[in-house]
Design a protein around this motif. Structure first.
Motif, mmCIF file in Angstrom:
data_model
loop_
_atom_site.group_PDB
_atom_site.id
_atom_site.type_symbol
_atom_site.label_atom_id
_atom_site.label_comp_id
_atom_site.label_asym_id
_atom_site.label_seq_id
_atom_site.Cartn_x
_atom_site.Cartn_y
_atom_site.Cartn_z
ATOM 1 N N GLU A 109 54.876 -42.715 -19.399
ATOM 2 C CA GLU A 109 54.403 -41.329 -19.477
ATOM 3 C C GLU A 109 54.255 -40.686 -18.104
ATOM 4 N N THR A 110 54.056 -41.500 -17.076
ATOM 5 C CA THR A 110 53.866 -40.939 -15.735
ATOM 6 C C THR A 110 55.116 -40.251 -15.206
ATOM 7 N N VAL A 111 56.279 -40.519 -15.795
ATOM 8 C CA VAL A 111 57.506 -39.867 -15.317
ATOM 9 C C VAL A 111 57.990 -38.806 -16.309
ATOM 10 N N ARG A 112 57.098 -38.394 -17.224
ATOM 11 C CA ARG A 112 57.484 -37.345 -18.174
ATOM 12 C C ARG A 112 57.615 -36.007 -17.439
ATOM 13 N N ARG A 113 58.700 -35.337 -17.659
ATOM 14 C CA ARG A 113 58.939 -33.991 -17.099
ATOM 15 C C ARG A 113 60.034 -33.354 -17.934
ATOM 16 N N SER A 114 59.771 -32.184 -18.476
ATOM 17 C CA SER A 114 60.720 -31.540 -19.386
ATOM 18 C C SER A 114 61.889 -30.926 -18.628
ATOM 19 N N LEU A 115 62.955 -30.657 -19.354
ATOM 20 C CA LEU A 115 64.119 -30.006 -18.766
ATOM 21 C C LEU A 115 63.748 -28.627 -18.232
ATOM 22 N N GLY A 116 62.924 -27.885 -18.989
ATOM 23 C CA GLY A 116 62.507 -26.565 -18.530
ATOM 24 C C GLY A 116 61.763 -26.617 -17.219
ATOM 25 N N ASP A 117 60.806 -27.540 -17.104
ATOM 26 C CA ASP A 117 60.075 -27.712 -15.841
ATOM 27 C C ASP A 117 61.029 -28.023 -14.699
ATOM 28 N N PHE A 118 61.945 -28.951 -14.957
ATOM 29 C CA PHE A 118 62.889 -29.389 -13.927
ATOM 30 C C PHE A 118 63.701 -28.206 -13.402
ATOM 31 N N ILE A 119 64.293 -27.428 -14.297
ATOM 32 C CA ILE A 119 65.126 -26.294 -13.884
ATOM 33 C C ILE A 119 64.294 -25.274 -13.137
ATOM 34 N N GLN A 120 63.080 -25.011 -13.628
ATOM 35 C CA GLN A 120 62.215 -24.009 -13.012
ATOM 36 C C GLN A 120 61.841 -24.389 -11.583
ATOM 37 N N ILE A 121 61.499 -25.639 -11.372
ATOM 38 C CA ILE A 121 61.092 -26.084 -10.037
ATOM 39 C C ILE A 121 62.288 -26.133 -9.089
ATOM 40 N N ILE A 122 63.430 -26.624 -9.566
ATOM 41 C CA ILE A 122 64.625 -26.645 -8.733
ATOM 42 C C ILE A 122 65.035 -25.226 -8.357
ATOM 43 N N SER A 123 64.906 -24.279 -9.296
ATOM 44 C CA SER A 123 65.225 -22.875 -9.011
ATOM 45 C C SER A 123 64.355 -22.347 -7.883
ATOM 46 N N LYS A 124 63.060 -22.657 -7.932
ATOM 47 C CA LYS A 124 62.156 -22.185 -6.882
ATOM 48 C C LYS A 124 62.563 -22.722 -5.515
ATOM 49 N N HIS A 125 62.915 -24.003 -5.447
ATOM 50 C CA HIS A 125 63.327 -24.596 -4.171
ATOM 51 C C HIS A 125 64.663 -24.012 -3.705
ATOM 52 N N HIS A 126 65.615 -23.886 -4.620
ATOM 53 C CA HIS A 126 66.957 -23.455 -4.240
ATOM 54 C C HIS A 126 66.976 -22.000 -3.777
ATOM 55 N N GLU B 201 53.678 -16.962 -17.337
ATOM 56 C CA GLU B 201 53.140 -17.879 -16.328
ATOM 57 C C GLU B 201 54.178 -18.167 -15.265
ATOM 58 N N ASP B 202 53.701 -18.373 -13.995
ATOM 59 C CA ASP B 202 54.667 -18.685 -12.938
ATOM 60 C C ASP B 202 54.817 -20.190 -12.809
ATOM 61 N N VAL B 203 55.673 -20.610 -11.875
ATOM 62 C CA VAL B 203 56.086 -22.007 -11.820
ATOM 63 C C VAL B 203 54.958 -22.956 -11.463
ATOM 64 N N GLU B 204 53.972 -22.498 -10.664
ATOM 65 C CA GLU B 204 52.893 -23.406 -10.316
ATOM 66 C C GLU B 204 51.973 -23.680 -11.503
ATOM 67 N N GLY C 18 72.176 -14.672 -21.927
ATOM 68 C CA GLY C 18 73.073 -14.686 -20.772
ATOM 69 C C GLY C 18 73.354 -16.028 -20.153
ATOM 70 N N LYS C 19 73.010 -17.141 -20.826
ATOM 71 C CA LYS C 19 73.298 -18.474 -20.300
ATOM 72 C C LYS C 19 72.682 -18.707 -18.931
ATOM 73 N N GLN C 20 71.521 -18.121 -18.695
ATOM 74 C CA GLN C 20 70.829 -18.335 -17.432
ATOM 75 C C GLN C 20 69.345 -18.561 -17.683
ATOM 76 N N LEU C 21 68.751 -19.453 -16.887
ATOM 77 C CA LEU C 21 67.316 -19.702 -16.904
ATOM 78 C C LEU C 21 66.824 -19.707 -15.473
ATOM 79 N N TRP C 22 65.865 -18.834 -15.170
ATOM 80 C CA TRP C 22 65.312 -18.733 -13.818
ATOM 81 C C TRP C 22 66.423 -18.602 -12.758
ATOM 82 N N GLY C 23 67.455 -17.844 -13.070
ATOM 83 C CA GLY C 23 68.550 -17.605 -12.130
ATOM 84 C C GLY C 23 69.572 -18.713 -12.054
#
Length: 435
Positions: A327-344, A414-417, A383-388
Motif C-alpha cells: 500500500e505504501t507505493v499506491r499512486r493512481s494514474l491521475g495523480d501521476f499525470i497531474q504531478i508529472i504535468s506540474k514538473h514538466h 482542487e490543485d495538485v498539492e 480533447g484527449k488531454q489531461l492537465w496539458g
C-alpha cells in the motif's frame, strides 16, 4: 581464403596444445596448416587453445568452455593485424589472472567485437580495457564486471569510438534496466537500436553494452558510464529509458532479506545529462509511486527531464502478478499525470487546461487496463488531454468510476498539492469500461 576451422563436441587439444584433464593424448588435427587458416571457430570443446601457430586469422570465435591462457591471447592479439571479427563467449582463462595490460593492444582492422560472460565472471572486462579498436563498428558486450573494471578510468574511452559511429545514424539510443528477484541481480543495457527498431535493416554501426551485477548498485554505475561516453562523443541524440518492471513494486520479499536490498535504486539524479526523451515502464495499475519517485525530483530540485516527450506505461495484467504491491507505493494514474504535468510545465494546470504555448508537449501512451475517474473520462472525451498532457489510449482499456456531478466539480477545483488520490475523491457507485 583458407577453409573455416569449425569443431564441435570433440575432446582434444587444438594447435599443438598440451593435453588437458579431459584428454589423454595429443592430437594435431591441423598438421602444418594452422598458419594459413583465416577463420577459426571453436565451440563447446574441452580443450586448451594455443594461438601461437595461427598467424593469418581474420575471424576468431571461441565459445562455451574453450580454455586459453590470458598471456597467450594478449601475445596473439599483438600480431593479429588481419583480425576483423572477434567473438569470445563463455570462455575460460587459465594461468595468470586477467588484468589490464600496461601497453594496450592495437587491433587496427577489427570491425566486430563480441565479449560475453553469460554464466560467470571470467575477466573479459579486463581484456576489453586492454584493447584499442579504432575501426570497430559493431560492439556487443555482456559482462559481469569486477569493481576494478567498473572504476577504471578508460572504460568510457573504449566505448566512445563505436558509440560515435552508431549514433550518427540513429536519433536515439536505448537504456534498459531489469531486476531478477531470484538471484538478487540487476542488469543494465545500453544499445544503439531501440527495441522497437530491432528486426529492421542492419545498421552499418551498432552497439549493445550490458552489465550484470549483484545488489542494486548497477544502475548508478551504468548511468555514470553512459553519461561519460556521451560527454566524450558530443551531441548524440536522445535516450529512451526502459525500466521494465523494476519499479512496479510487486516483489515477493524473501525471509530475512531487507526490502531496500531488493528494490533497485533508480533516482532522478542518475539520469541527469542523458537527454531522456522517453520513459517506459511496466507498472501495476494504481501503484505508480515508485515510478514517480524515479522521475520526479523532490522539490525544490530542478526537473531533470527537460527533453522528455513521451511516457509509455504498460499495465501488468492481474494474472501475471505474483502478488500485489504494498500500500505504501499506491499512486493512481491521475495523480501521476497531474504531478508529472506540474514538473514538466513548471506550473499547476487545470484538468482541461491546455499546455503553455512556450512549453514542449508531453504525451502519455497507455497499454492495458487502467482505472480513471469520471472527470478524467469527461476530459478525455473533450480533447484527449489531461492537465496539458496528451493521452494516447488506442491500446488501452480505461475503467472509470461513475459519480455525481457535484463530486466531480469538487474534485476538479482542487490543485495538485491538495489532491492525494483523484480516484478516491469520488464515491463510486458503478464501474464502466471504455475500450
Amino acid at each position: 581464403m583458407a577453409d573455416t576451422a569449425l569443431f564441435r563436441g570433440a575432446a582434444f587439444p587444438v594447435g599443438g596444445a598440451a593435453p588437458t584433464e579431459e584428454t589423454d593424448r595429443s592430437l594435431n588435427i591441423l598438421g602444418g596448416e594452422a598458419g594459413n587458416l583465416q577463420r577459426v571457430f571453436l565451440n563447446n570443446i574441452p580443450c586448451l587453445w594455443d594461438p601461437s601457430s595461427f598467424t593469418e586469422i581474420a575471424e576468431l570465435g571461441l565459445t562455451n568452455g574453450i580454455e586459453v591462457r590470458y598471456t597467450d591471447l594478449i601475445t596473439f592479439f599483438r600480431r593479429a593485424c588481419n583480425l576483423h571479427t572477434l567473438r569470445l563467449v563463455n570462455i575460460k582463462f587459465v594461468g595468470d589472472a586477467p588484468h589490464v595490460v600496461e601497453e594496450t593492444v592495437l587491433l587496427p582492422n577489427l570491425k566486430e567485437l563480441v565479449f560475453a560472460e553469460l554464466i560467470e565472471r571470467v575477466g573479459l572486462g579486463f581484456l576489453w580495457l586492454s584493447l584499442e579498436t579504432p575501426a570497430c563498428s559493431k560492439l556487443r558486450l555482456d559482462l559481469r564486471p569486477s569493481e576494478a573494471v567498473v572504476r577504471h578510468t578508460a572504460l568510457p574511452e573504449r566505448a566512445a569510438p563505436v558509440v560515435r559511429k552508431a549514433l550518427t545514424s540513429s536519433s536515439n539510443s536505448s537504456l534498459l534496466f531489469r531486476f531478477n528477484i531470484d538471484t538478487n541481480t540487476q542488469s543494465a543495457t545500453w544499445r544503439s537500436q531501440d527495441v522497437d527498431e530491432l528486426g529492421q535493416s542492419e545498421p552499418e554501426a551498432s552497439f549493445d553494452i550490458a552489465v550484470l551485477g549483484l545488489g542494486n548498485g548497477v544502475a548508478q554505475f551504468f548511468c555514470d558510464f553512459v553519461r561519460a561516453v556521451r560527454e566524450s562523443v558530443g551531441d548524440v541524440g536522445g535516450t529512451v529509458v526502459n525500466v521494465a518492471d523494476s519499479v512496479c513494486g510487486a516483489i515477493d520479499q524473501p525471509l530475512g532479506v531487507e526490502l531496500d536490498d531488493l528494490v533497485p535504486t533508480l533516482v532522478p539524479d542518475f539520469f541527469r545529462g542523458l537527454n531522456v526523451v522517453e520513459v517506459r515502464a511496466d507498472i501495476v495499475d494504481e501503484y505508480l509511486q515508485l515510478l514517480l519517485d524515479m522521475m520526479a525530483p523532490p522539490e525544490p530540485q530542478v526537473w531533470w527531464l527537460d527533453g522528455l516527450r513521451t511516457i509509455r506505461l504498460y499495465a501488468i495484467p492481474d494474472d501475471k502478478l505474483a502478488l500485489e504491491p504494498h500500500e505504501t507505493v499506491r499512486r493512481s494514474l491521475g495523480d501521476f499525470i497531474q504531478i508529472i504535468s506540474k514538473h514538466h510545465y513548471g506550473m499547476v494546470l487545470g484538468l482541461n487546461e491546455p499546455k503553455p504555448s512556450d512549453k514542449s508537449s508531453l504525451s502519455v501512451v497507455l497499454e492495458g487496463e487502467f482505472h480513471i475517474s469520471a472527470m478524467m473520462r469527461q476530459a478525455l472525451e473533450k480533447g484527449k488531454q489531461l492537465w496539458g498532457v496528451t493521452i494516447e489510449d488506442t491500446d488501452a482499456s480505461l475503467i472509470y468510476e461513475k459519480g455525481t456531478e457535484e463530486q466531480e466539480e469538487e474534485v476538479s477545483g482542487e490543485d495538485v498539492e491538495e489532491v492525494e488520490d483523484v480516484e478516491e475523491a469520488e464515491e463510486a457507485d458503478e464501474s464502466v469500461r471504455i475500450d
